[in-house]
Design a protein around this motif. Sequence first.
Motif, short mmCIF file in Angstrom:
data_model
loop_
_atom_site.label_atom_id
_atom_site.label_comp_id
_atom_site.label_asym_id
_atom_site.label_seq_id
_atom_site.Cartn_x
_atom_site.Cartn_y
_atom_site.Cartn_z
N UNK A 23 0.84 -1.19 0.00
CA UNK A 23 0.00 0.00 0.00
C UNK A 23 0.88 1.24 0.00
N UNK A 24 0.27 2.37 -0.28
CA UNK A 24 0.98 3.63 -0.17
C UNK A 24 1.27 3.90 1.31
N UNK A 25 2.44 4.44 1.61
CA UNK A 25 2.78 4.68 3.01
C UNK A 25 1.90 5.73 3.67
N UNK A 26 1.58 5.49 4.90
CA UNK A 26 0.81 6.39 5.74
C UNK A 26 1.79 6.94 6.78
N UNK A 27 1.72 8.21 7.12
CA UNK A 27 2.72 8.76 8.03
C UNK A 27 2.78 8.06 9.39
N UNK A 28 1.66 7.54 9.91
CA UNK A 28 1.66 6.93 11.23
C UNK A 28 0.92 5.59 11.21
N UNK A 29 1.57 4.55 10.72
CA UNK A 29 0.88 3.26 10.69
C UNK A 29 0.70 2.70 12.10
N UNK A 30 -0.39 2.00 12.30
CA UNK A 30 -0.69 1.38 13.60
C UNK A 30 -0.34 -0.10 13.49
N UNK A 31 0.86 -0.44 13.95
CA UNK A 31 1.37 -1.80 13.83
C UNK A 31 0.50 -2.79 14.60
N UNK A 59 -6.89 -3.30 5.47
CA UNK A 59 -6.82 -1.84 5.44
C UNK A 59 -6.16 -1.30 6.70
N UNK A 60 -6.22 -2.04 7.80
CA UNK A 60 -5.55 -1.61 9.04
C UNK A 60 -4.03 -1.58 8.86
N UNK A 61 -3.53 -2.20 7.81
CA UNK A 61 -2.09 -2.25 7.56
C UNK A 61 -1.62 -1.17 6.59
N UNK A 62 -2.50 -0.27 6.23
CA UNK A 62 -2.13 0.83 5.35
C UNK A 62 -1.00 1.62 5.99
N UNK A 63 0.07 1.80 5.24
CA UNK A 63 1.21 2.56 5.73
C UNK A 63 2.27 1.71 6.40
N UNK A 64 1.99 0.45 6.66
CA UNK A 64 2.98 -0.43 7.25
C UNK A 64 3.92 -0.89 6.14
N UNK A 65 5.22 -0.68 6.33
CA UNK A 65 6.19 -1.03 5.29
C UNK A 65 6.25 -2.55 5.11
#
Length: 94
Positions: A23-31, A59-65
């Motif tokens: 996914x596209x990176x999100x500034x503050x992913x919730x691991x 979708x909860x993983x949006x922004x997680x590398x």
Amino acid sequence: MRTKRTLTTAAVAALLALTGCSSEPDPKPDIAACKTAMVKQVDEAIAAGEEAVDGKRPTACTGVDDKTFERLAGEITAAKTAEFFGDEGATPAP
């Protein structure tokens, strides 16, 4: 014993399918939320057994590398393997 192997195979297949998506990176992913969503998907795949379908990145993983996502997938796989087979079947963490 065959059921345990089938369940673990389904879990691993679901996790491997998940690691291929990004996914596209999100500034503050919730691991923690990501891991919770991944565990839910694995549990659903196990419950579905042979009827399980390939999963997608929650979708909860949006922004997680990808590296973190793959680490979580490995942790979940090891935990589920240990849960089904006990310590003798557990995969050591890298």
